[in-house]
Write a protein that holds these residues in place. Structure first.
Motif, PDB file in Angstrom:
ATOM      1  N   ARG A 190       0.826  -1.019   0.222  1.00  0.00           N
ATOM      2  CA  ARG A 190       0.060   0.196   0.038  1.00  0.00           C
ATOM      3  C   ARG A 190       0.949   1.290  -0.018  1.00  0.00           C
ATOM      4  NH1 ARG A 190      -1.759  -1.526   5.625  1.00  0.00           N
ATOM      5  NH2 ARG A 190       0.259  -2.428   5.428  1.00  0.00           N
ATOM      6  N   ALA A 229      -3.556 -11.664   7.452  1.00  0.00           N
ATOM      7  CA  ALA A 229      -2.968 -10.272   7.428  1.00  0.00           C
ATOM      8  C   ALA A 229      -3.648  -9.247   7.852  1.00  0.00           C
ATOM      9  CB  ALA A 229      -2.469 -10.090   5.980  1.00  0.00           C
ATOM     10  N   ASP A 280       3.796  -3.154  11.985  1.00  0.00           N
ATOM     11  CA  ASP A 280       2.442  -3.112  11.151  1.00  0.00           C
ATOM     12  C   ASP A 280       1.760  -4.387  11.582  1.00  0.00           C
ATOM     13  OD1 ASP A 280       0.741  -2.617   9.154  1.00  0.00           O
ATOM     14  OD2 ASP A 280       2.060  -3.082   7.352  1.00  0.00           O
ATOM     15  N   GLU A 288       7.966 -12.418  10.643  1.00  0.00           N
ATOM     16  CA  GLU A 288       6.930 -12.754   9.945  1.00  0.00           C
ATOM     17  C   GLU A 288       6.495 -14.065   9.957  1.00  0.00           C
ATOM     18  OE1 GLU A 288       4.359 -10.813   8.196  1.00  0.00           O
ATOM     19  OE2 GLU A 288       3.646 -12.989   7.982  1.00  0.00           O
ATOM     20  N   ALA A 289       4.999 -13.995  10.348  1.00  0.00           N
ATOM     21  CA  ALA A 289       4.495 -15.484  10.697  1.00  0.00           C
ATOM     22  C   ALA A 289       4.194 -16.402   9.769  1.00  0.00           C
ATOM     23  CB  ALA A 289       3.154 -15.340  11.430  1.00  0.00           C
ATOM     24  N   ASP A 290       3.890 -15.739   8.338  1.00  0.00           N
ATOM     25  CA  ASP A 290       3.498 -16.624   7.194  1.00  0.00           C
ATOM     26  C   ASP A 290       4.617 -16.961   6.117  1.00  0.00           C
ATOM     27  OD1 ASP A 290       0.999 -17.039   5.395  1.00  0.00           O
ATOM     28  OD2 ASP A 290       2.443 -16.009   3.832  1.00  0.00           O
ATOM     29  N   GLY A 336       7.949 -16.712  12.062  1.00  0.00           N
ATOM     30  CA  GLY A 336       7.150 -17.432  12.986  1.00  0.00           C
ATOM     31  C   GLY A 336       6.329 -16.271  13.948  1.00  0.00           C
ATOM     32  N   PRO A 337       5.650 -16.741  14.813  1.00  0.00           N
ATOM     33  CA  PRO A 337       4.964 -15.626  15.679  1.00  0.00           C
ATOM     34  C   PRO A 337       6.100 -14.755  16.178  1.00  0.00           C
ATOM     35  CG  PRO A 337       4.113 -17.855  15.976  1.00  0.00           C
ATOM     36  CD  PRO A 337       5.387 -18.081  15.364  1.00  0.00           C
ATOM     37  N   MET A 338       5.834 -13.549  16.529  1.00  0.00           N
ATOM     38  CA  MET A 338       6.508 -12.545  17.077  1.00  0.00           C
ATOM     39  C   MET A 338       6.992 -12.837  18.424  1.00  0.00           C
ATOM     40  SD  MET A 338       4.369  -9.307  17.500  1.00  0.00           S
ATOM     41  CE  MET A 338       2.702  -9.531  16.549  1.00  0.00           C
ATOM     42  N   CYS A 341       5.771  -8.094  11.859  1.00  0.00           N
ATOM     43  CA  CYS A 341       4.687  -8.182  10.675  1.00  0.00           C
ATOM     44  C   CYS A 341       4.945  -7.739   9.529  1.00  0.00           C
ATOM     45  CB  CYS A 341       3.239  -7.449  11.333  1.00  0.00           C
ATOM     46  SG  CYS A 341       2.959  -8.328  13.065  1.00  0.00           S
ATOM     47  N   ALA A 342       6.239  -8.006   8.929  1.00  0.00           N
ATOM     48  CA  ALA A 342       6.896  -7.512   7.834  1.00  0.00           C
ATOM     49  C   ALA A 342       6.121  -7.737   6.441  1.00  0.00           C
ATOM     50  CB  ALA A 342       8.116  -7.827   7.858  1.00  0.00           C
ATOM     51  N   GLY A 343       5.351  -9.079   6.425  1.00  0.00           N
ATOM     52  CA  GLY A 343       4.769  -9.179   4.986  1.00  0.00           C
ATOM     53  C   GLY A 343       5.873  -9.509   3.912  1.00  0.00           C
ATOM     54  N   GLN A 361       8.466  -4.674   2.215  1.00  0.00           N
ATOM     55  CA  GLN A 361       8.521  -3.081   1.845  1.00  0.00           C
ATOM     56  C   GLN A 361       8.948  -2.050   2.802  1.00  0.00           C
ATOM     57  OE1 GLN A 361       6.026  -5.010   1.354  1.00  0.00           O
ATOM     58  NE2 GLN A 361       4.372  -3.776   1.608  1.00  0.00           N
ATOM     59  N   ILE A 362       8.224  -2.093   3.857  1.00  0.00           N
ATOM     60  CA  ILE A 362       8.112  -0.875   4.786  1.00  0.00           C
ATOM     61  C   ILE A 362       9.713  -1.004   5.373  1.00  0.00           C
ATOM     62  CG2 ILE A 362       7.156   0.358   6.837  1.00  0.00           C
ATOM     63  CD1 ILE A 362       4.665  -1.017   6.179  1.00  0.00           C
ATOM     64  N   LEU A 406      -3.218  -7.824  18.050  1.00  0.00           N
ATOM     65  CA  LEU A 406      -1.610  -7.844  17.553  1.00  0.00           C
ATOM     66  C   LEU A 406      -1.090  -6.749  17.955  1.00  0.00           C
ATOM     67  CD1 LEU A 406      -0.579 -10.530  16.161  1.00  0.00           C
ATOM     68  CD2 LEU A 406      -3.211 -10.348  16.107  1.00  0.00           C
TER      69      LEU A 406
HETATM   70  C1  LIG Z   1      -1.162  -5.594   7.873  1.00  0.00           C
HETATM   71  S1  LIG Z   1       0.042  -7.167   7.537  1.00  0.00           S
HETATM   72  C2  LIG Z   1       1.427  -6.089   7.279  1.00  0.00           C
HETATM   73  C3  LIG Z   1       2.302  -6.664   6.002  1.00  0.00           C
HETATM   74  C4  LIG Z   1       3.529  -5.726   5.542  1.00  0.00           C
HETATM   75  N1  LIG Z   1       3.917  -5.033   6.463  1.00  0.00           N
HETATM   76  C5  LIG Z   1       2.652  -4.803   4.587  1.00  0.00           C
HETATM   77  O1  LIG Z   1       2.516  -3.546   4.715  1.00  0.00           O
HETATM   78  O2  LIG Z   1       2.146  -5.324   3.509  1.00  0.00           O
HETATM   79  C6  LIG Z   1       0.249  -7.911   8.968  1.00  0.00           C
HETATM   80  C7  LIG Z   1       1.328  -9.110   8.716  1.00  0.00           C
HETATM   81  O3  LIG Z   1       1.556  -9.643  10.064  1.00  0.00           O
HETATM   82  C8  LIG Z   1       1.680 -11.188  10.048  1.00  0.00           C
HETATM   83  N2  LIG Z   1       1.276 -11.834  11.278  1.00  0.00           N
HETATM   84  C9  LIG Z   1       0.121 -11.873  11.547  1.00  0.00           C
HETATM   85  N3  LIG Z   1       0.417 -12.494  13.157  1.00  0.00           N
HETATM   86  C10 LIG Z   1       1.805 -12.337  13.426  1.00  0.00           C
HETATM   87  C11 LIG Z   1       2.443 -12.919  14.434  1.00  0.00           C
HETATM   88  N4  LIG Z   1       1.758 -13.616  15.422  1.00  0.00           N
HETATM   89  N5  LIG Z   1       3.815 -12.710  14.267  1.00  0.00           N
HETATM   90  C12 LIG Z   1       4.276 -12.156  13.181  1.00  0.00           C
HETATM   91  N6  LIG Z   1       3.736 -11.922  11.957  1.00  0.00           N
HETATM   92  C13 LIG Z   1       2.251 -12.091  12.039  1.00  0.00           C
HETATM   93  C14 LIG Z   1       0.812 -11.411   8.801  1.00  0.00           C
HETATM   94  O4  LIG Z   1       1.013 -12.692   8.158  1.00  0.00           O
HETATM   95  C15 LIG Z   1       0.748 -10.255   7.821  1.00  0.00           C
HETATM   96  O5  LIG Z   1       1.854 -10.413   6.729  1.00  0.00           O
END
Ligand SMILES: C[S@@+](CC[C@H](N)C(=O)[O-])C[C@H]1O[C@@H](n2cnc3c(N)ncnc32)[C@H](O)[C@@H]1O
Length: 209
Positions: free
Chosen positions: A28, A138, A119, A76-78, A101-103, A54-56, A59-60, A148
């Motif tokens: 975005r 996400a 994020d 990043e968990a996914d 993995g989970p943060m 929560c890096a996805g 890019q940020i 979160l």
């Molecule tokens: C709002 S998205 C943001 C992704 C990226 N920063 C972006 O702007 O496109 C949130 C991200 O958090 C990850 N996420 C969700 N729960 C999480 C957790 N417990 N630990 C780490 N990452 C997690 C999701 O897989 C998702 O990629």
């Protein structure tokens, strides 16, 4: 298994080529404001690496450290998102330590960071249906949208250095609730809230003493 990043879509995020597909939140453009604010904070921060939660597809955080070079650890968990993140970092010529993995599970308790970018998903669960193109994991922030955000603040409480700063992305209208939450975490205080096009940013600092 490695994601087929060669079949991915591409997005120009302020000069970074970001690959992603429909398993991952699409970049975005308005969120580049978080990268720019993080870069400002990095330039004035104490020594130490940057953490992105929560890096996805990354890019940020990648843009932040391109603007203000520092070591970057991304959480990043996914799995698919982590594959894209690694590929996007490589394409940008940036070295990133990706923790999948989970943060609350992938950081060593002794690790400390000078700046933390977060994020988290922030859409209240009852509203996720309004965003059919986005992967639910996400965006689903739990019953009040802040599950979160609380998770990120716990990580900030444990891993931010003294005099360090965090910049968290939050949803529209969540500023007051988050400002109320932050002081319940030891040593943390809200410094500034900024409204963006479709959300908000909050700067949280750790006191120097
Ligand atoms: C709002 S998205 C943001 C992704 C990226 N920063 C972006 O702007 O496109 C949130 C991200 O958090 C990850 N996420 C969700 N729960 C999480 C957790 N417990 N630990 C780490 N990452 C997690 C999701 O897989 C998702 O990629």
């Amino acid at each position: 298994m490695t994601a087929p990043v060669s079949d991915a879509q591409r997005h120009d995020f302020e000069g970074l080529t970001i690959r992603y597909d429909d398993r991952v939140l699409a970049p975005r453009d308005w969120t580049a404001a978080q990268s720019r604010w993080a870069a400002e904070l990095i330039r004035g921060a104490p020594p130490g690496p940057v953490l992105e939660l929560c890096a996805g597809a990354g890019q940020i955080g990648l843009l932040a450290v391109r603007l203000a070079p520092r070591s970057l650890v991304c959480v990043e968990a996914d799995h698919a998102a982590c594959d894209f993140l690694r590929a996007n970092a490589l394409a940008a010529g940036l070295r990133v330590d990706v923790r999948e993995g989970p943060m609350d599970r992938v950081l060593d308790p002794t690790e400390r960071f000078a700046v933390i970018i977060a994020d988290p998903p922030w859409v209240p669960r009852r509203e996720v249906g309004r965003f059919p193109d986005d992967p639910v994991t996400a965006i689903d922030g739990g019953p009040d949208g802040l599950d979160l955000v609380r998770g990120c603040l716990s990580v900030v409480e444990r891993h931010l250095v003294r005099a360090g700063s965090a910049v968290l992305q939050i949803g529209p209208g969540q500023g007051a609730a988050v400002a109320g939450l932050v002081p319940t975490y030891r040593g943390l205080r809200v410094v500034e809230l900024r409204e963006l096009e479709r959300g908000g940013l909050v700067r949280v600092d750790r006191a120097t003493a």
